[in-house]
Design a protein around this motif. Sequence first.
Motif, PDB file in Angstrom:
ATOM      1  N   ALA A  16       0.736  -1.481  -0.031  1.00 24.52           N
ATOM      2  CA  ALA A  16       0.032  -0.035  -0.074  1.00 24.52           C
ATOM      3  C   ALA A  16       0.719   1.447   0.066  1.00 24.52           C
ATOM      4  O   ALA A  16       0.253   2.305  -0.202  1.00 24.52           O
ATOM      5  CB  ALA A  16      -0.966   0.119   1.224  1.00 24.52           C
ATOM      6  N   GLY A  17       2.210   1.283   0.106  1.00 24.83           N
ATOM      7  CA  GLY A  17       2.759   2.418  -0.021  1.00 24.83           C
ATOM      8  C   GLY A  17       3.294   3.255   1.416  1.00 24.83           C
ATOM      9  O   GLY A  17       2.745   2.655   2.518  1.00 24.83           O
ATOM     10  N   LEU A 153      -4.121  13.757 -14.405  1.00 19.99           N
ATOM     11  CA  LEU A 153      -4.697  12.495 -15.123  1.00 19.99           C
ATOM     12  C   LEU A 153      -3.754  11.343 -15.093  1.00 19.99           C
ATOM     13  O   LEU A 153      -2.360  11.856 -15.127  1.00 19.99           O
ATOM     14  CB  LEU A 153      -5.012  12.905 -16.548  1.00 19.99           C
ATOM     15  N   PHE A 154      -4.201  10.225 -15.015  1.00 18.32           N
ATOM     16  CA  PHE A 154      -3.157   8.956 -15.288  1.00 18.32           C
ATOM     17  C   PHE A 154      -3.927   8.403 -16.507  1.00 18.32           C
ATOM     18  O   PHE A 154      -4.975   8.058 -16.761  1.00 18.32           O
ATOM     19  CB  PHE A 154      -3.597   8.059 -14.062  1.00 18.32           C
ATOM     20  N   HIS A 155      -2.963   8.111 -17.478  1.00 18.76           N
ATOM     21  CA  HIS A 155      -3.233   7.490 -18.758  1.00 18.76           C
ATOM     22  C   HIS A 155      -2.343   6.208 -18.995  1.00 18.76           C
ATOM     23  O   HIS A 155      -1.260   6.436 -18.901  1.00 18.76           O
ATOM     24  CB  HIS A 155      -2.892   8.634 -19.670  1.00 18.76           C
ATOM     25  N   ASN A 156      -3.288   5.189 -19.414  1.00 14.82           N
ATOM     26  CA  ASN A 156      -2.678   3.937 -20.112  1.00 14.82           C
ATOM     27  C   ASN A 156      -3.301   3.513 -21.118  1.00 14.82           C
ATOM     28  O   ASN A 156      -4.429   3.193 -21.018  1.00 14.82           O
ATOM     29  CB  ASN A 156      -2.837   2.813 -18.880  1.00 14.82           C
ATOM     30  N   ARG A 157      -2.548   3.228 -22.350  1.00 13.37           N
ATOM     31  CA  ARG A 157      -3.044   3.218 -23.568  1.00 13.37           C
ATOM     32  C   ARG A 157      -4.079   1.897 -23.635  1.00 13.37           C
ATOM     33  O   ARG A 157      -4.965   1.915 -24.376  1.00 13.37           O
ATOM     34  CB  ARG A 157      -2.327   3.081 -24.637  1.00 13.37           C
ATOM     35  N   THR A 172      -8.035   7.031  -5.071  1.00 12.23           N
ATOM     36  CA  THR A 172      -9.283   6.778  -4.170  1.00 12.23           C
ATOM     37  C   THR A 172      -9.251   4.935  -4.316  1.00 12.23           C
ATOM     38  O   THR A 172      -9.528   4.464  -3.260  1.00 12.23           O
ATOM     39  CB  THR A 172     -10.325   7.797  -4.143  1.00 12.23           C
ATOM     40  N   ASP A 173      -9.843   4.669  -5.682  1.00 11.83           N
ATOM     41  CA  ASP A 173     -10.075   3.281  -5.697  1.00 11.83           C
ATOM     42  C   ASP A 173      -8.753   2.322  -5.505  1.00 11.83           C
ATOM     43  O   ASP A 173      -9.207   1.237  -4.760  1.00 11.83           O
ATOM     44  CB  ASP A 173     -10.475   3.209  -7.364  1.00 11.83           C
ATOM     45  N   THR A 174      -7.682   2.737  -5.690  1.00  9.31           N
ATOM     46  CA  THR A 174      -6.526   1.800  -5.166  1.00  9.31           C
ATOM     47  C   THR A 174      -6.527   1.498  -3.785  1.00  9.31           C
ATOM     48  O   THR A 174      -6.347   0.462  -3.238  1.00  9.31           O
ATOM     49  CB  THR A 174      -5.282   2.327  -5.840  1.00  9.31           C
ATOM     50  N   ARG A 175      -6.748   2.713  -3.094  1.00  8.91           N
ATOM     51  CA  ARG A 175      -6.645   2.615  -1.688  1.00  8.91           C
ATOM     52  C   ARG A 175      -7.810   1.964  -1.109  1.00  8.91           C
ATOM     53  O   ARG A 175      -7.799   1.190  -0.100  1.00  8.91           O
ATOM     54  CB  ARG A 175      -6.580   4.097  -1.222  1.00  8.91           C
ATOM     55  N   GLY A 176      -8.894   2.061  -1.753  1.00 10.80           N
ATOM     56  CA  GLY A 176     -10.153   1.571  -1.293  1.00 10.80           C
ATOM     57  C   GLY A 176      -9.934  -0.104  -1.373  1.00 10.80           C
ATOM     58  O   GLY A 176     -10.395  -0.707  -0.389  1.00 10.80           O
ATOM     59  N   LYS A 252      -3.213  -4.153 -13.642  1.00 10.06           N
ATOM     60  CA  LYS A 252      -2.653  -4.462 -15.069  1.00 10.06           C
ATOM     61  C   LYS A 252      -2.139  -2.955 -15.585  1.00 10.06           C
ATOM     62  O   LYS A 252      -1.311  -3.036 -16.398  1.00 10.06           O
ATOM     63  CB  LYS A 252      -3.939  -5.144 -15.941  1.00 10.06           C
ATOM     64  N   ALA A 253      -2.547  -1.772 -15.033  1.00  8.84           N
ATOM     65  CA  ALA A 253      -2.114  -0.787 -15.605  1.00  8.84           C
ATOM     66  C   ALA A 253      -0.680  -0.503 -14.862  1.00  8.84           C
ATOM     67  O   ALA A 253      -0.476  -1.150 -13.802  1.00  8.84           O
ATOM     68  CB  ALA A 253      -2.991   0.498 -15.329  1.00  8.84           C
ATOM     69  N   ASP A 254      -0.183   0.630 -15.458  1.00  7.41           N
ATOM     70  CA  ASP A 254       1.343   0.623 -14.647  1.00  7.41           C
ATOM     71  C   ASP A 254       1.303   1.667 -13.537  1.00  7.41           C
ATOM     72  O   ASP A 254       2.637   2.037 -13.174  1.00  7.41           O
ATOM     73  CB  ASP A 254       2.395   0.964 -15.709  1.00  7.41           C
ATOM     74  N   PHE A 255       0.142   1.992 -13.120  1.00  8.20           N
ATOM     75  CA  PHE A 255       0.139   3.388 -12.253  1.00  8.20           C
ATOM     76  C   PHE A 255       0.845   2.870 -10.753  1.00  8.20           C
ATOM     77  O   PHE A 255       1.505   3.997 -10.328  1.00  8.20           O
ATOM     78  CB  PHE A 255      -1.299   3.842 -12.073  1.00  8.20           C
ATOM     79  N   TRP A 256       0.753   1.471 -10.436  1.00  5.89           N
ATOM     80  CA  TRP A 256       0.996   1.471  -8.987  1.00  5.89           C
ATOM     81  C   TRP A 256       2.645   1.057  -9.137  1.00  5.89           C
ATOM     82  O   TRP A 256       3.092   1.092  -7.987  1.00  5.89           O
ATOM     83  CB  TRP A 256       0.583   0.108  -8.734  1.00  5.89           C
TER      84      TRP A 256
END
Length: 520
Positions: A16-17, A153-157, A172-176, A252-256
């Motif tokens: 969780a960071g 914004l966060f953008h993943n193609r 918010t959703d990742t934390r939730g 699956k996105a690279d945000f985390w």
Amino acid sequence: MSMTRRDFIQSLGAVAGVEAVHRTMQALGLSGTGEARAAEADLSRGSGQGKTVVILGAGISGMAAAYELSKAGYRCTILEAAGRAGGRNLTVRGGDVIEETGGRQRVAFDRGDHLYANLGPARIPYHHRAILGYCKEFGVELEVFTNDNRAALFHNRERFGGKPVAARQVVTDTRGYIAELLAKAVDGDALDGELTGEDKERVLEMLVQWGGLDPDRLYKGSDRAGYRGEKLHAGLKAGEVNSPLDFGDLLKADFWQYKLHFSHFLNQNPTLFQPVGGMDAIAKAFERRVGPLIRYHSPTRQIRKTPDGVRIVYRQGGRDADGAIDADFAICTIPAPVLKDIPNDFSRETQAVIESVEFVPAVKVAFQARRRFWEEDHAIYGGISWTDQDITQIWYPPYGYHRDKGIIVGAYIWDEKPGLRFGEMTPVERLRAATAEGERMHPGYAAEMESGVSLAWARVPFQKGGWPKSRHKSPEALQKPDGPIHFAGDQVSGLPGWQEGAVLGAHMAVRAINERVLAK
């Protein structure tokens, strides 16, 4: 399975960071604070009388060294290869010219105190006390730099239909979802053992609040992420909370990987600052104090040791003839990719270290927009949007709010492959590529742009890169002098790419020289 508090906190941090760890430690009454201190040059007045130092490079490190040495009585000369001071501290405005190998760009921004782009460093962390100390001493006015903005914004193609999503929803959703998983673990038997019943209740209560969970400790969405219909707040009537993003797509996105916790990295922690009107306010403040010592258009041609110190051969003021200067000591701030090709008397060890230091092929692209569409259309005031495209980031200016026009950083690239791709393009091609990728972030983007400039640092003469890569044999090896030659700049520090590293490198070199003088 038995799990201690330490085990639990380490596991939480991995998933969780930093913020979750901090909140958990607060809940368990384990949090503490630290203190940062600035290193100072602190040379005694008059200690350098009769001694001479030649400084190679009028960047922040070179000018800081000259400033401190001059106060102690040393006679300094700065040889600067370019026609300006500041090095990689570079702010451009309308009418400026950008030099790259093989070409020049004229900046076509309108004239205005808010119409500028920092193509080098652009932010100063609160704990970089040495560079902030100079800002205070020199009267450089500061303002807050907005690094993290939940409206950006966060953008993943390949995720979320290829459309950008608001940072507030991703965060918010990742934390939730993580809070829900952790709550299930705490509520079951997985964390029995060293966690007491009271500990578990505190952690569960913290997770419900931290993650915005419902009474059943499930994550069903939160108003922290905004409301349906692009509403940013409830308004006169209670809004309908957005449905949460799909957890699978988030994973699956690279945000985390690092984007979500980018602001948790120590050097990206708030509060961050910038000088009012452009980062070059710092370079100009140094130049006002050491400008008479600088010889511009004077690239170093040879670095030699002599029985009495050093001899530097250099090209004189842009003329064809070489000149030479003798001194007791030299401080070399020349970037390693340039320095490695200059004939010298360095030891084999020193030369090998210099040759091992690679620089990042960083690229920045900046556009003047005809209107501040990020504020007017999206309520984005400062901050950074992320994308998995080559441009990597879009920066929104944290100044000039509600003015007619603005300068947006349309690309900030530091990864090797995209940096090299953009570096090989012509300036026109870079603007075209950055505009096309920006269009995927902000439909209508291209129509908003009036002019643009770019800078590929690997193509900048006398620089050949943005900053040192973190994995090389220095800084320890370059923190040692090679005879009368000392090294400085961010490349000798543990803060590559930061002006603080440049200043600390200068302070280290001037203290070492002063200690040698006093020891004689």
